[in-house]
Design a protein around this motif. Structure first.
Motif, mmCIF file in Angstrom:
data_model
loop_
_atom_site.group_PDB
_atom_site.id
_atom_site.type_symbol
_atom_site.label_atom_id
_atom_site.label_comp_id
_atom_site.label_asym_id
_atom_site.label_seq_id
_atom_site.Cartn_x
_atom_site.Cartn_y
_atom_site.Cartn_z
ATOM 1 N N ALA A 249 0.830 -1.210 0.000
ATOM 2 C CA ALA A 249 0.000 0.000 0.000
ATOM 3 C C ALA A 249 0.863 1.257 0.000
ATOM 4 C CB ALA A 249 -0.928 -0.006 1.217
ATOM 5 N N LEU A 250 1.926 1.267 0.805
ATOM 6 C CA LEU A 250 2.815 2.427 0.855
ATOM 7 C C LEU A 250 3.492 2.660 -0.490
ATOM 8 C CD1 LEU A 250 4.504 1.824 4.357
ATOM 9 C CD2 LEU A 250 2.669 3.434 3.805
ATOM 10 N N TRP A 251 3.876 1.572 -1.148
ATOM 11 C CA TRP A 251 4.539 1.691 -2.453
ATOM 12 C C TRP A 251 3.579 2.262 -3.498
ATOM 13 C CZ3 TRP A 251 9.464 1.609 -3.702
ATOM 14 C CH2 TRP A 251 9.821 1.529 -5.065
ATOM 15 N N MET A 252 2.322 1.818 -3.476
ATOM 16 C CA MET A 252 1.322 2.337 -4.407
ATOM 17 C C MET A 252 1.089 3.833 -4.176
ATOM 18 S SD MET A 252 -1.375 -0.850 -4.332
ATOM 19 C CE MET A 252 -2.581 -0.090 -5.432
ATOM 20 N N ILE A 253 1.047 4.226 -2.902
ATOM 21 C CA ILE A 253 0.861 5.643 -2.582
ATOM 22 C C ILE A 253 2.011 6.478 -3.121
ATOM 23 C CG2 ILE A 253 0.858 7.280 -0.648
ATOM 24 C CD1 ILE A 253 -0.779 5.178 0.919
ATOM 25 N N LEU A 254 3.236 5.995 -2.944
ATOM 26 C CA LEU A 254 4.407 6.737 -3.423
ATOM 27 C C LEU A 254 4.435 6.850 -4.943
ATOM 28 C CD1 LEU A 254 7.248 5.394 -1.083
ATOM 29 C CD2 LEU A 254 6.315 7.707 -1.155
ATOM 30 N N ASN A 255 3.768 5.926 -5.613
ATOM 31 C CA ASN A 255 3.766 5.926 -7.072
ATOM 32 C C ASN A 255 2.466 6.483 -7.655
ATOM 33 O OD1 ASN A 255 6.331 4.405 -8.262
ATOM 34 N ND2 ASN A 255 5.791 3.433 -6.322
ATOM 35 N N GLY A 256 1.769 7.295 -6.872
ATOM 36 C CA GLY A 256 0.588 7.990 -7.371
ATOM 37 C C GLY A 256 -0.641 7.131 -7.546
ATOM 38 N N GLU A 257 -0.686 5.954 -6.889
ATOM 39 C CA GLU A 257 -1.820 5.047 -7.027
ATOM 40 C C GLU A 257 -2.643 4.983 -5.745
ATOM 41 O OE1 GLU A 257 -0.743 1.206 -8.687
ATOM 42 O OE2 GLU A 257 1.119 2.056 -9.461
ATOM 43 N N GLU A 258 -2.656 6.097 -4.969
ATOM 44 C CA GLU A 258 -3.355 6.066 -3.683
ATOM 45 C C GLU A 258 -4.847 5.798 -3.826
ATOM 46 O OE1 GLU A 258 -2.795 10.391 -4.936
ATOM 47 O OE2 GLU A 258 -1.538 8.616 -4.737
ATOM 48 N N SER A 259 -5.427 6.162 -4.972
ATOM 49 C CA SER A 259 -6.861 5.913 -5.176
ATOM 50 C C SER A 259 -7.165 4.415 -5.268
ATOM 51 C CB SER A 259 -7.350 6.622 -6.437
ATOM 52 O OG SER A 259 -6.677 6.130 -7.583
ATOM 53 N N GLU A 260 -6.158 3.610 -5.567
ATOM 54 C CA GLU A 260 -6.342 2.158 -5.674
ATOM 55 C C GLU A 260 -6.188 1.453 -4.331
ATOM 56 O OE1 GLU A 260 -7.292 0.682 -8.538
ATOM 57 O OE2 GLU A 260 -7.402 2.740 -9.294
ATOM 58 N N VAL A 261 -5.735 2.193 -3.321
ATOM 59 C CA VAL A 261 -5.559 1.606 -1.993
ATOM 60 C C VAL A 261 -6.910 1.626 -1.278
ATOM 61 C CG1 VAL A 261 -4.348 1.780 0.208
ATOM 62 C CG2 VAL A 261 -3.167 2.388 -1.910
ATOM 63 N N LYS A 262 -7.495 0.459 -1.078
ATOM 64 C CA LYS A 262 -8.844 0.360 -0.531
ATOM 65 C C LYS A 262 -8.802 0.437 0.994
ATOM 66 C CE LYS A 262 -10.358 -0.255 -4.687
ATOM 67 N NZ LYS A 262 -11.000 0.876 -5.376
ATOM 68 N N MET A 263 -9.032 1.626 1.517
ATOM 69 C CA MET A 263 -9.091 1.829 2.960
ATOM 70 C C MET A 263 -9.846 3.119 3.231
ATOM 71 S SD MET A 263 -5.097 2.930 3.711
ATOM 72 C CE MET A 263 -4.493 1.292 3.271
ATOM 73 N N PRO A 264 -10.372 3.292 4.438
ATOM 74 C CA PRO A 264 -11.090 4.528 4.772
ATOM 75 C C PRO A 264 -10.209 5.758 4.579
ATOM 76 C CG PRO A 264 -11.463 2.865 6.444
ATOM 77 C CD PRO A 264 -10.400 2.325 5.541
ATOM 78 N N PRO A 265 -10.792 6.904 4.253
ATOM 79 C CA PRO A 265 -9.996 8.112 3.997
ATOM 80 C C PRO A 265 -9.074 8.506 5.137
ATOM 81 C CG PRO A 265 -12.254 8.429 3.260
ATOM 82 C CD PRO A 265 -12.226 7.123 3.985
ATOM 83 N N PHE A 266 -9.548 8.387 6.388
ATOM 84 C CA PHE A 266 -8.694 8.815 7.500
ATOM 85 C C PHE A 266 -7.487 7.893 7.658
ATOM 86 C CE2 PHE A 266 -11.264 5.611 9.537
ATOM 87 C CZ PHE A 266 -10.492 5.092 10.559
ATOM 88 N N VAL A 267 -7.648 6.597 7.319
ATOM 89 C CA VAL A 267 -6.511 5.671 7.357
ATOM 90 C C VAL A 267 -5.556 5.985 6.210
ATOM 91 C CG1 VAL A 267 -5.793 3.260 7.227
ATOM 92 C CG2 VAL A 267 -7.877 3.869 8.454
ATOM 93 N N ARG A 268 -6.131 6.273 5.030
ATOM 94 C CA ARG A 268 -5.297 6.594 3.874
ATOM 95 C C ARG A 268 -4.420 7.819 4.138
ATOM 96 N NH1 ARG A 268 -8.995 7.314 0.289
ATOM 97 N NH2 ARG A 268 -9.128 5.156 -0.395
ATOM 98 N N LYS A 269 -4.971 8.804 4.842
ATOM 99 C CA LYS A 269 -4.194 10.003 5.157
ATOM 100 C C LYS A 269 -2.986 9.653 6.023
ATOM 101 C CE LYS A 269 -7.965 13.378 4.829
ATOM 102 N NZ LYS A 269 -8.846 14.318 5.575
ATOM 103 N N LYS A 270 -3.193 8.770 7.005
ATOM 104 C CA LYS A 270 -2.085 8.350 7.853
ATOM 105 C C LYS A 270 -1.035 7.606 7.049
ATOM 106 C CE LYS A 270 -2.812 6.543 11.876
ATOM 107 N NZ LYS A 270 -3.344 5.691 12.967
ATOM 108 N N LYS A 271 -1.484 6.741 6.133
ATOM 109 C CA LYS A 271 -0.545 5.968 5.328
ATOM 110 C C LYS A 271 0.222 6.868 4.358
ATOM 111 C CE LYS A 271 -1.927 2.223 7.272
ATOM 112 N NZ LYS A 271 -1.127 1.691 8.401
#
Length: 327
Positions: A249-271
């Motif tokens: 999930a962290l790798w996807m976020i770093l590569n601009g794929e955060e929308s593909e990480v399936k988690m609640p918004p507040f968790v996504r912000k922390k990640k």
């Protein structure tokens, strides 16, 4: 049975919230609800307000769920106060107040208690409250499961099961699913079946990962690691799988794929904050550490508990904030 126009659900456990919502929606006379979930951590979109007040074209009913509603600002509660007074007949609204209870008292923000929608809900008994699973409520949770599944208990097994289960409803249900399979056609749970519960103690993997990645109390973390030495099943492999999912999930976020990480918004912000703090090199290193630990076990060089200790120590150092280099 008439359903409420809206309900306040005061509980910190998401799984119990889902169960209560489903219980209301499946009551006699209620059917065909389309569930729509929104999060108070984000700005509420126009669709949220439309779902509350507009009739559907084909007469279907909407269950509008607002998660983490305790995070709403005063101005948003003002708008909600007005919206529920003109709530569509085809909609039912669930307002989830998910703050942790303090001293066995429900976490109800003062800004909520001042609103007409709250006082009216209290009067109509449209408020459901639960502290989540603890040493007092776990017994009722297990007994409800036993009634639903037709499971009976061998002598003294029920209290032992209650003690062994994690105090998180989602994790507890996964363990109870295993217990149902273990009971088999005889539908009777015996003491030996409890040995298949993989993770005992009060800390679940989500909490474990949060402490490790966010710099929580290291004593609590290592107590859990050392306790695992006396348990039948090693927590290494489930933990390694969780860590790998986290790294992915962290790798996807770093590569601009955060929308593909399936988690609640507040968790996504922390990640997202964690991913930015670690950077690509340290996130990639997580995969290496897990692989090295697994190879150590499979090659016979290390026992699972040794690999677990090394992995946790290495990850602790990796997640620690970097000190600026001296000049």
């Amino acid at each position: 049975m008439s359903r409420p126009g809206y309900m306040f659900l005061v509980c910190p456990d998401a799984e119990l919230l889902h169960g209560q919502i489903d219980s209301v929606l499946s009551a006699p006379g209620n059917s065909g609800f389309e569930k729509r979930v929104y999060w108070a951590d984000d700005d509420l979109p126009p669709a949220f307000w439309d779902d509350l007040t507009l009739q559907t074209l084909f007469g279907s009913s909407k269950a509008v769920v607002l998660r983490r509603a305790h995070k709403l600002k005063a101005a948003q509660w003002d708008s909600l106060d007005k919206a529920v007074s003109s709530l569509s007949d085809s909609s039912v609204l669930f307002l989830c107040l998910e703050g942790q209870w303090q001293r066995k008292k429900p976490a109800i923000p003062a800004v909520v208690k001042r609103r007409k929608c709250w006082t009216f809900a209290e009067k109509k008994k449209w408020v459901w409250q639960s502290p989540g699973l603890d040493d007092k409520t776990i017994s009722g949770f297990v007994n409800n499961w036993a009634r639903e599944t037709g499971i009976s208990f061998d002598n003294r097994v029920q209290p032992a099961l209650c003690k062994a289960l994690p105090r998180d409803a989602r994790a507890a249900r996964l363990e109870l699913d295993k217990m149902e399979l273990a009971a088999g056609d005889g539908k009777k749970l015996k003491a030996e079946h409890l040995e298949s519960i993989a993770f005992t103690g009060e800390m679940d993997f989500f909490e474990f990962m949060d402490i490790m990645s966010q710099g929580g109390d290291p004593v609590t973390l290592w107590q859990r690691v050392l306790t695992n030495h006396t348990e039948k099943d090693s927590m290494f492999f489930p933990l390694a799988a969780s860590i790998t999912r986290e790294a992915r999930a962290l790798w996807m976020i770093l590569n601009g794929e955060e929308s593909e990480v399936k988690m609640p918004p507040f968790v996504r912000k922390k990640k997202m904050a964690l991913a930015q703090r670690l950077g690509p090199a340290r996130v990639a290193r997580i995969f290496d550490l897990v692989l090295e630990a697994e190879l150590g076990i499979k090659s016979g060089a290390r026992k699972p508990e040794q690999a677990l200790e090394l992995l946790v120590a290495s990850l602790g150092a990796l997640f620690a904030p970097q000190r600026p280099a001296r000049r």
